[in-house]
Design a protein around this motif. Sequence first.
Motif, PDB file in Angstrom:
ATOM      1  N   VAL A  34       0.869  -1.230   0.163  1.00  0.00           N
ATOM      2  CA  VAL A  34      -0.009   0.042  -0.001  1.00  0.00           C
ATOM      3  C   VAL A  34       0.917   1.228   0.210  1.00  0.00           C
ATOM      4  CG1 VAL A  34      -1.809   1.269   1.144  1.00  0.00           C
ATOM      5  CG2 VAL A  34      -1.789  -1.324   1.268  1.00  0.00           C
ATOM      6  N   ALA A  35       1.182   1.869  -1.302  1.00  0.00           N
ATOM      7  CA  ALA A  35       2.154   2.657  -1.440  1.00  0.00           C
ATOM      8  C   ALA A  35       1.379   4.150  -1.588  1.00  0.00           C
ATOM      9  CB  ALA A  35       3.028   2.558  -2.550  1.00  0.00           C
ATOM     10  N   ASP A  36       0.343   4.380  -0.866  1.00  0.00           N
ATOM     11  CA  ASP A  36      -0.281   5.624  -1.187  1.00  0.00           C
ATOM     12  C   ASP A  36       0.380   6.818  -0.494  1.00  0.00           C
ATOM     13  OD1 ASP A  36      -2.615   3.988  -1.853  1.00  0.00           O
ATOM     14  OD2 ASP A  36      -3.693   4.415   0.166  1.00  0.00           O
ATOM     15  N   ALA A  37       0.145   8.149  -1.106  1.00  0.00           N
ATOM     16  CA  ALA A  37       0.867   9.233  -0.668  1.00  0.00           C
ATOM     17  C   ALA A  37       0.838   9.430   0.750  1.00  0.00           C
ATOM     18  CB  ALA A  37       0.590  10.476  -1.397  1.00  0.00           C
ATOM     19  N   ILE A  38       1.853  10.163   1.171  1.00  0.00           N
ATOM     20  CA  ILE A  38       1.795  10.574   2.746  1.00  0.00           C
ATOM     21  C   ILE A  38       0.668  11.417   3.045  1.00  0.00           C
ATOM     22  CG2 ILE A  38       3.116  12.047   4.564  1.00  0.00           C
ATOM     23  CD1 ILE A  38       5.601  11.719   2.752  1.00  0.00           C
ATOM     24  N   GLY A  39      -0.116  10.925   4.078  1.00  0.00           N
ATOM     25  CA  GLY A  39      -1.342  11.416   4.562  1.00  0.00           C
ATOM     26  C   GLY A  39      -2.615  10.784   3.820  1.00  0.00           C
ATOM     27  N   GLY A 282       2.904  -4.357   2.913  1.00  0.00           N
ATOM     28  CA  GLY A 282       3.842  -3.517   3.522  1.00  0.00           C
ATOM     29  C   GLY A 282       3.207  -1.992   3.099  1.00  0.00           C
ATOM     30  N   LEU A 283       3.347  -1.065   4.069  1.00  0.00           N
ATOM     31  CA  LEU A 283       2.971   0.203   3.846  1.00  0.00           C
ATOM     32  C   LEU A 283       3.992   1.187   3.659  1.00  0.00           C
ATOM     33  CD1 LEU A 283       0.398   0.364   6.801  1.00  0.00           C
ATOM     34  CD2 LEU A 283       0.035  -0.662   4.630  1.00  0.00           C
ATOM     35  N   THR A 284       4.099   2.106   2.730  1.00  0.00           N
ATOM     36  CA  THR A 284       4.911   3.233   2.648  1.00  0.00           C
ATOM     37  C   THR A 284       4.497   4.302   1.834  1.00  0.00           C
ATOM     38  OG1 THR A 284       7.283   3.769   1.641  1.00  0.00           O
ATOM     39  CG2 THR A 284       5.881   1.857   0.656  1.00  0.00           C
ATOM     40  N   GLY A 285       4.928   5.583   2.236  1.00  0.00           N
ATOM     41  CA  GLY A 285       4.340   6.764   1.573  1.00  0.00           C
ATOM     42  C   GLY A 285       5.522   7.158   0.522  1.00  0.00           C
ATOM     43  N   THR A 286       6.695   6.628   0.559  1.00  0.00           N
ATOM     44  CA  THR A 286       7.806   7.066  -0.464  1.00  0.00           C
ATOM     45  C   THR A 286       8.353   5.601  -0.824  1.00  0.00           C
ATOM     46  OG1 THR A 286       9.290   7.349   1.200  1.00  0.00           O
ATOM     47  CG2 THR A 286       8.326   9.270   0.324  1.00  0.00           C
ATOM     48  N   PRO A 287       7.537   4.877  -1.538  1.00  0.00           N
ATOM     49  CA  PRO A 287       8.274   3.674  -1.934  1.00  0.00           C
ATOM     50  C   PRO A 287       9.359   3.437  -2.701  1.00  0.00           C
ATOM     51  CG  PRO A 287       6.488   4.027  -3.463  1.00  0.00           C
ATOM     52  CD  PRO A 287       6.544   5.327  -2.377  1.00  0.00           C
ATOM     53  N   VAL A 548      17.699  11.316  -4.977  1.00  0.00           N
ATOM     54  CA  VAL A 548      16.494  10.976  -4.473  1.00  0.00           C
ATOM     55  C   VAL A 548      16.225  10.265  -3.552  1.00  0.00           C
ATOM     56  CG1 VAL A 548      14.731   9.393  -5.707  1.00  0.00           C
ATOM     57  CG2 VAL A 548      16.392  10.518  -7.299  1.00  0.00           C
ATOM     58  N   VAL A 549      17.167   9.818  -2.837  1.00  0.00           N
ATOM     59  CA  VAL A 549      16.855   9.000  -1.308  1.00  0.00           C
ATOM     60  C   VAL A 549      16.809  10.170  -0.389  1.00  0.00           C
ATOM     61  CG1 VAL A 549      17.975   7.505   0.261  1.00  0.00           C
ATOM     62  CG2 VAL A 549      17.762   6.808  -2.268  1.00  0.00           C
ATOM     63  N   ASP A 550      17.730  11.030  -0.472  1.00  0.00           N
ATOM     64  CA  ASP A 550      17.911  12.041   0.243  1.00  0.00           C
ATOM     65  C   ASP A 550      16.605  13.011   0.287  1.00  0.00           C
ATOM     66  OD1 ASP A 550      20.254  11.431   1.061  1.00  0.00           O
ATOM     67  OD2 ASP A 550      21.539  12.746  -0.254  1.00  0.00           O
ATOM     68  N   ILE A 551      16.224  13.330  -0.984  1.00  0.00           N
ATOM     69  CA  ILE A 551      14.977  14.248  -0.957  1.00  0.00           C
ATOM     70  C   ILE A 551      13.769  13.279  -0.541  1.00  0.00           C
ATOM     71  CG2 ILE A 551      13.149  15.305  -2.972  1.00  0.00           C
ATOM     72  CD1 ILE A 551      15.713  15.761  -4.389  1.00  0.00           C
ATOM     73  N   SER A 552      13.811  11.993  -0.551  1.00  0.00           N
ATOM     74  CA  SER A 552      12.617  11.277  -0.494  1.00  0.00           C
ATOM     75  C   SER A 552      12.520  11.300   1.250  1.00  0.00           C
ATOM     76  CB  SER A 552      12.905   9.666  -0.621  1.00  0.00           C
ATOM     77  OG  SER A 552      11.997   8.780   0.188  1.00  0.00           O
ATOM     78  N   THR A 553      13.458  11.285   1.755  1.00  0.00           N
ATOM     79  CA  THR A 553      13.637  11.351   3.405  1.00  0.00           C
ATOM     80  C   THR A 553      13.172  12.859   4.043  1.00  0.00           C
ATOM     81  OG1 THR A 553      15.752   9.939   3.424  1.00  0.00           O
ATOM     82  CG2 THR A 553      15.240  11.182   5.505  1.00  0.00           C
ATOM     83  N   GLU A 554      13.669  13.640   3.081  1.00  0.00           N
ATOM     84  CA  GLU A 554      13.418  14.984   3.683  1.00  0.00           C
ATOM     85  C   GLU A 554      11.585  15.262   3.108  1.00  0.00           C
ATOM     86  OE1 GLU A 554      17.118  18.003   2.876  1.00  0.00           O
ATOM     87  OE2 GLU A 554      15.199  18.541   1.569  1.00  0.00           O
ATOM     88  N   LEU A 555      11.169  14.731   2.346  1.00  0.00           N
ATOM     89  CA  LEU A 555       9.548  14.678   2.251  1.00  0.00           C
ATOM     90  C   LEU A 555       9.035  14.158   3.224  1.00  0.00           C
ATOM     91  CD1 LEU A 555       9.521  14.010  -1.756  1.00  0.00           C
ATOM     92  CD2 LEU A 555       9.109  16.155  -0.864  1.00  0.00           C
ATOM     93  N   GLN A 556       9.383  13.111   3.779  1.00  0.00           N
ATOM     94  CA  GLN A 556       8.870  12.248   4.777  1.00  0.00           C
ATOM     95  C   GLN A 556       8.835  13.224   5.777  1.00  0.00           C
ATOM     96  OE1 GLN A 556       7.552   9.275   5.509  1.00  0.00           O
ATOM     97  NE2 GLN A 556       7.980   7.805   3.635  1.00  0.00           N
ATOM     98  N   ALA A 557       9.884  14.045   6.197  1.00  0.00           N
ATOM     99  CA  ALA A 557      10.020  14.719   7.357  1.00  0.00           C
ATOM    100  C   ALA A 557       8.900  15.907   7.179  1.00  0.00           C
ATOM    101  CB  ALA A 557      11.283  15.371   7.382  1.00  0.00           C
ATOM    102  N   VAL A 558       8.811  16.488   5.936  1.00  0.00           N
ATOM    103  CA  VAL A 558       7.764  17.500   5.947  1.00  0.00           C
ATOM    104  C   VAL A 558       6.435  16.859   5.919  1.00  0.00           C
ATOM    105  CG1 VAL A 558       6.841  19.289   4.231  1.00  0.00           C
ATOM    106  CG2 VAL A 558       9.222  18.900   4.446  1.00  0.00           C
TER     107      VAL A 558
END
Length: 609
Positions: A34-39, A282-287, A548-558
């Motif tokens: 389930v890779a739905d967007a964050i939120g 598995g659940l993830t917002g940034t697959p 891409v990985v670094d930005i993914s982590t920052e997007l997760q934080a925001v």
Amino acid sequence: FEEYEMSDHTMPGSTGWGMIARASRKVKITGGVVADAIGAGKTVISIAMILNGLKAAKKAISFPNKSGATLIVVPPTLILQWNTEIIKFTHGLTVNCIYDLYHLNHLSLNHILYADVVIIPVDILESKDYLKNLLQKAGTYSEENGGSPELPKFTGQMEKNAAQGVWIPASSRDPYAGGNNPQSQNRRNASARYSHVYVEGIQSLRQRKDFTISSKGVPIEYFEWERVIVDEIHESLCTTKEELDNMNFFKEKNRRAGRELLGVMTKDTSCRPLQYRKSIFGLTGTPLLDHTSRVIELGNLMGNTYIIGLGSHWRKLERESCRDIFLYNFLEQKQSREYRKNVYMKCQEYLTIASCRNTCEDQMKGITLTDKIHKVLMSEEEKGVYLDSQHGISKEHRILGIKPGDFDPQAGHDISRFLIQNAKVECRCKELVTVCQGILEKSPKTKIVVFTDGRIGAGIAARKSLMAGTDPLGCVWLDSKEDSRLDIAKKISWFQQGDVTEDDWKRPRILVLHFEHAAGINLQHECHNVVFFSPLYVGDGGTTGDPVVDISTELQAVGRVYRPGQKQKEVILHRIEVKGPNGENCFDSHLIQRNQNEDYKKQATNTDD
């Protein structure tokens, strides 16, 4: 889903002909992502699945080990949050939260059999004496054989099979002149022994039939669950491009423990630690499913779906010596274009069938995300320290506007020293205090989240600056050494819920988190200001970093704050950018520009073509 494998070989002789062997079978997929967007509601979807199958789950309960519960495996910081969400959206479900062995010892076998939901941390194997308890109950514990081994500090131990630069062999026994760590084989042995002892203990444990309904402390591996849900699956299991290229990784305990718990190295699914009847999700917002190895591994773990290439998947090489790798490369044929085409095709087919990706743009209408950069000038003295910290680079090439690619690890450049110094530069620390003071002056009741890179000591620098002075702002942080899992969950809950008591109002309004805790925590109800203490970069310089990985982590934080449920109309992301004494662009300037790149953002969220 049609599982598929193929092997192609060149025919002997000079004809240039080849032979391709294929094998396939159709199977029913029992898991997915389930890779739905964050939120977008991954937690709610999971709860709905539990409620929808509740009657069937209760009918399936059978003594001694068939539980009616759904097992939810989460990062340790999310246990309390999941419990709160289940209470919020359901009525009357029995939920057991197991933080560690202490909490497990307070639950009887009956409690676990008849629960509706059991929530555990993905790093439960790091819990003190958890493995020892499992082995003792399995009857395989022996002090003479070393007792219960510690979780290995290293997992990936791939060896070099090529030399860069001038090749000057030290001896025939060391053709790569020290390029491979002499301790690698010992680390592989320790890692393999841990997995063997763990799996052997589980098999013996499952043979026991003498547990009673009141037996306490029965390990979770003993039970068969209705289904298994693994939150933040990308964080615990999946590999990234950086990890594929650089095997010195997985030093975070929860990731190593999670790999063992989910049975990464166990091909026989009946021997894996977590058994289920219906499905595993598995659940993830940034697959970050941007590499075939990630999809192949994810398919295998989420329901044991075989995708072409699994047989030679890179994890097979983790514990092999350089000799094994040489023989593999020598004896095995190189992959043809036809083979690679089928790998990509089957990976895409699996994602189409077994993953869903919903967004939540409609729910975010009316809420804007403002990216605000706070620029601060370093002093001449700080400039000197900044340049001196560019260790390994000749003095004539040390510059303010240095970039990660300017550090060449092969030439002895050490970017880690520079990153540590750049994070704790005094002007950055002072600007953090100024930014937080400005936010609290406008809105004294609000709460602020500060994200830092804990690998380079940025969290310590941020914390010290907020706690300094005669009238400090103060802050709350997670202490991995001193705080229990329950303590961590309580601290996070202070920033998820409104203040009610006088003690609530007296607490600091600032939460300092490491980027590694950027996934899963919901803080949108009380926070609308996020501060990035320093821009995120993970790598050793040169081409080792992955934006891409670094930005993914920052997007997760925001995404902890900018998500559905946000009460304010504006969420503000504050970035601190350190510049030269005369306003020159520095390391921060390049990284902030890189981490704001829209194309990289699309790749990080899998929304590009």
